[in-house]
Design a protein around this motif. Structure first.
Motif, mmCIF file in Angstrom:
data_model
loop_
_atom_site.group_PDB
_atom_site.id
_atom_site.type_symbol
_atom_site.label_atom_id
_atom_site.label_comp_id
_atom_site.label_asym_id
_atom_site.label_seq_id
_atom_site.Cartn_x
_atom_site.Cartn_y
_atom_site.Cartn_z
ATOM 1 N N ASP A 1 0.151 0.762 12.927
ATOM 2 C CA ASP A 1 0.413 2.122 12.464
ATOM 3 C C ASP A 1 -0.670 2.989 13.105
ATOM 4 O O ASP A 1 -1.522 2.488 13.840
ATOM 5 C CB ASP A 1 0.430 2.228 10.926
ATOM 6 N N ARG B 1 -3.523 4.153 12.602
ATOM 7 C CA ARG B 1 -4.820 4.165 11.927
ATOM 8 C C ARG B 1 -5.820 3.457 12.823
ATOM 9 O O ARG B 1 -5.489 2.510 13.524
ATOM 10 C CB ARG B 1 -4.769 3.436 10.574
ATOM 11 N N ILE C 1 -1.205 -0.468 -0.703
ATOM 12 C CA ILE C 1 -1.392 0.978 -0.550
ATOM 13 C C ILE C 1 -1.447 1.338 0.930
ATOM 14 O O ILE C 1 -1.688 0.486 1.763
ATOM 15 C CB ILE C 1 -2.661 1.462 -1.281
ATOM 16 N N LYS D 1 -5.444 -2.984 8.272
ATOM 17 C CA LYS D 1 -4.346 -3.958 8.262
ATOM 18 C C LYS D 1 -3.591 -3.907 9.596
ATOM 19 O O LYS D 1 -3.848 -3.037 10.424
ATOM 20 C CB LYS D 1 -3.378 -3.608 7.127
ATOM 21 N N ALA E 1 -2.598 -4.295 -5.335
ATOM 22 C CA ALA E 1 -1.607 -3.260 -5.081
ATOM 23 C C ALA E 1 -1.540 -2.979 -3.595
ATOM 24 O O ALA E 1 -2.556 -2.954 -2.919
ATOM 25 C CB ALA E 1 -1.998 -1.992 -5.827
ATOM 26 N N SER F 1 -4.526 -0.576 14.948
ATOM 27 C CA SER F 1 -3.433 -1.142 14.157
ATOM 28 C C SER F 1 -2.085 -0.741 14.734
ATOM 29 O O SER F 1 -2.013 0.122 15.615
ATOM 30 C CB SER F 1 -3.531 -0.630 12.721
ATOM 31 N N GLU G 1 -10.892 3.733 -2.397
ATOM 32 C CA GLU G 1 -11.537 5.019 -2.616
ATOM 33 C C GLU G 1 -10.726 5.903 -3.560
ATOM 34 O O GLU G 1 -11.225 6.878 -4.089
ATOM 35 C CB GLU G 1 -11.783 5.716 -1.276
ATOM 36 N N ARG H 1 -5.427 -8.880 9.334
ATOM 37 C CA ARG H 1 -6.138 -7.693 8.878
ATOM 38 C C ARG H 1 -7.628 -7.961 8.836
ATOM 39 O O ARG H 1 -8.071 -9.109 8.810
ATOM 40 C CB ARG H 1 -5.692 -7.301 7.474
ATOM 41 N N THR I 1 0.098 2.262 4.537
ATOM 42 C CA THR I 1 1.306 1.812 5.219
ATOM 43 C C THR I 1 1.741 0.461 4.671
ATOM 44 O O THR I 1 0.930 -0.430 4.467
ATOM 45 C CB THR I 1 1.032 1.690 6.729
ATOM 46 N N HIS J 1 -11.369 -5.897 -3.987
ATOM 47 C CA HIS J 1 -11.040 -4.795 -3.085
ATOM 48 C C HIS J 1 -11.149 -3.502 -3.892
ATOM 49 O O HIS J 1 -10.520 -3.375 -4.939
ATOM 50 C CB HIS J 1 -9.603 -4.993 -2.584
ATOM 51 N N HIS K 1 0.374 -6.253 2.954
ATOM 52 C CA HIS K 1 -1.086 -6.412 2.953
ATOM 53 C C HIS K 1 -1.660 -6.552 4.353
ATOM 54 O O HIS K 1 -2.858 -6.821 4.507
ATOM 55 C CB HIS K 1 -1.488 -7.585 2.068
ATOM 56 N N SER L 1 -10.866 -1.738 5.492
ATOM 57 C CA SER L 1 -10.287 -3.054 5.794
ATOM 58 C C SER L 1 -8.925 -2.861 6.440
ATOM 59 O O SER L 1 -7.876 -2.974 5.792
ATOM 60 C CB SER L 1 -10.167 -3.892 4.518
HETATM 61 N N1 LIG Z 1 -3.550 -0.142 9.275
HETATM 62 C C1 LIG Z 1 -3.795 0.245 8.017
HETATM 63 N N2 LIG Z 1 -4.822 -0.309 7.350
HETATM 64 C C2 LIG Z 1 -5.108 0.065 6.092
HETATM 65 C C3 LIG Z 1 -4.346 1.082 5.437
HETATM 66 C C4 LIG Z 1 -3.256 1.638 6.154
HETATM 67 O O1 LIG Z 1 -2.512 2.510 5.674
HETATM 68 N N3 LIG Z 1 -3.022 1.199 7.445
HETATM 69 N N4 LIG Z 1 -4.703 1.479 4.143
HETATM 70 C C5 LIG Z 1 -6.088 1.231 3.758
HETATM 71 C C6 LIG Z 1 -6.397 1.479 2.361
HETATM 72 S S1 LIG Z 1 -6.717 3.078 1.899
HETATM 73 C C7 LIG Z 1 -6.550 0.463 1.466
HETATM 74 S S2 LIG Z 1 -7.051 0.735 -0.124
HETATM 75 C C8 LIG Z 1 -6.221 -0.924 1.846
HETATM 76 C C9 LIG Z 1 -5.137 -1.448 0.950
HETATM 77 O O2 LIG Z 1 -4.918 -2.803 1.172
HETATM 78 P P1 LIG Z 1 -3.704 -3.506 0.427
HETATM 79 O O3 LIG Z 1 -2.451 -2.777 0.807
HETATM 80 O O4 LIG Z 1 -3.752 -4.924 0.895
HETATM 81 O O5 LIG Z 1 -3.976 -3.385 -1.050
HETATM 82 O O6 LIG Z 1 -5.833 -1.070 3.202
HETATM 83 C C10 LIG Z 1 -6.493 -0.209 4.092
HETATM 84 N N5 LIG Z 1 -6.124 -0.541 5.438
#
Ligand SMILES: Nc1nc2c(c(=O)[nH]1)N[C@H]1C(S)=C(S)[C@@H](COP(=O)(O)O)O[C@H]1N2
Ligand SMILES: [Mo]
Length: 253
Positions: free
Chosen positions: A175, A177, A73, A224, A71, A173, A139, A211, A75, A136, A206, A222
């Motif tokens: 975004d 974060r 999640i 992205k 899934a 990143s 939380e 990432r 950004t 994966h 993803h 992790s």
């Molecule tokens: N830059 C960035 N990394 C991020 C996020 C994000 O919003 N921005 N979300 C995090 C969260 S809470 C999760 S669970 C995973 C989700 O990875 P997916 O979208 O590949 O499932 O990325 C993480 N890394």
């Protein structure tokens, strides 16, 4: 001196040879957030993990048949100004890079390294790669299994020559974060900078083009859409808090 049983001796020998370097740099038994009352959870999970797990234990890897649709999640598109974590400076840059298929995208690696530099996607793809099928765990209570391909973070850090004083790695990143991990996790063999997922280029949602896959901690760590990595000698609580207060720093699983 009495002889140690063989298994014990092998274990100790393994520790001093392969993980010795890592342990020498990170002989901490408390996380860097220690002392901050709001971060008491970090102390408990960090201590338990660091004491119970051998330093470089691998997390479980799965088979092709176990792969599930992961899934998306957080950004989904850092270039979209209506995203929750849209960054007014780097968001528009991402939008431009996405439209040119990341041709001029570069990952900058800076900080406590001997050779700071920047890497294109093809630079990273030319380095030794690692493919792993892992779970994966978010939380927020869901998990998914996917296959990730990328270059071990350790390989990139070695290419830049980290200083002996280096203890943390921070990830920036497109975004808004930011995340940081310690050297023990950074040098872990399954910690990779992934550009591929399930046999294809990493899809935008993803984290395209690159990432972090940090298999030893919860999904949120992790990061992205990477643009910059900074190696630090000291933990930078100020930067971390400003961007994401209220979250645990250490999310070991
Ligand atoms: N830059 C960035 N990394 C991020 C996020 C994000 O919003 N921005 N979300 C995090 C969260 S809470 C999760 S669970 C995973 C989700 O990875 P997916 O979208 O590949 O499932 O990325 C993480 N890394
Ligand atoms: Mo998450």
């Amino acid at each position: 001196m009495s002889r140690l049983p063989t298994s014990r001796r092998t274990f100790i020998k393994g520790l001093t040879s392969s993980a010795g370097l890592v342990l020498a740099g990170c002989a901490e038994t408390v996380p860097p957030t220690y002392g901050n009352l709001l971060r008491m959870g970090d102390l408990l999970t960090y201590k338990a993990h660091r004491l119970l797990l051998p330093a470089q234990a691998l997390v479980r890897e799965y088979d092709y048949s176990d792969i599930s649709a992961a899934a998306v999640i957080g950004t989904i598109n850092p270039g979209n100004s209506s995203e929750r974590f849209f960054d007014p400076i780097h968001g528009p840059t991402y939008d431009r890079l996405l439209r040119e298929d990341f041709a001029s995208w570069r990952l900058s690696v800076e900080g406590s390294v001997i050779r700071p530099g920047s890497y294109s996607l093809s630079d990273l793809k030319r380095m030794p790669s690692r493919t792993q099928i892992t779970r994966h765990t978010c939380e927020e209570g869901w998990s998914a299994i996917a296959q990730w391909t990328g270059v071990p973070l350790r390989t990139v850090l070695e290419a830049c020559g980290i200083n002996p004083s280096a203890r943390f790695v921070e990830f920036y990143s497109y975004d808004n974060r930011l995340g940081s991990i310690d050297m023990l996790d950074a040098l872990h063999p399954q910690t990779i900078l992934a550009y591929g997922m399930n046999g294809r280029d990493l899809p935008m949602g993803h984290g395209a083009p690159l990432r972090l896959r940090l298999e030893t901690q919860l999904g949120a760590k992790s990061r992205k859409f990477l643009r910059r990595i900074v190696v630090l000698d000291d933990y930078d609580e100020d930067t971390f808090q400003r961007v994401q207060s209220g979250w645990a720093w250490y999310m070991g699983i």
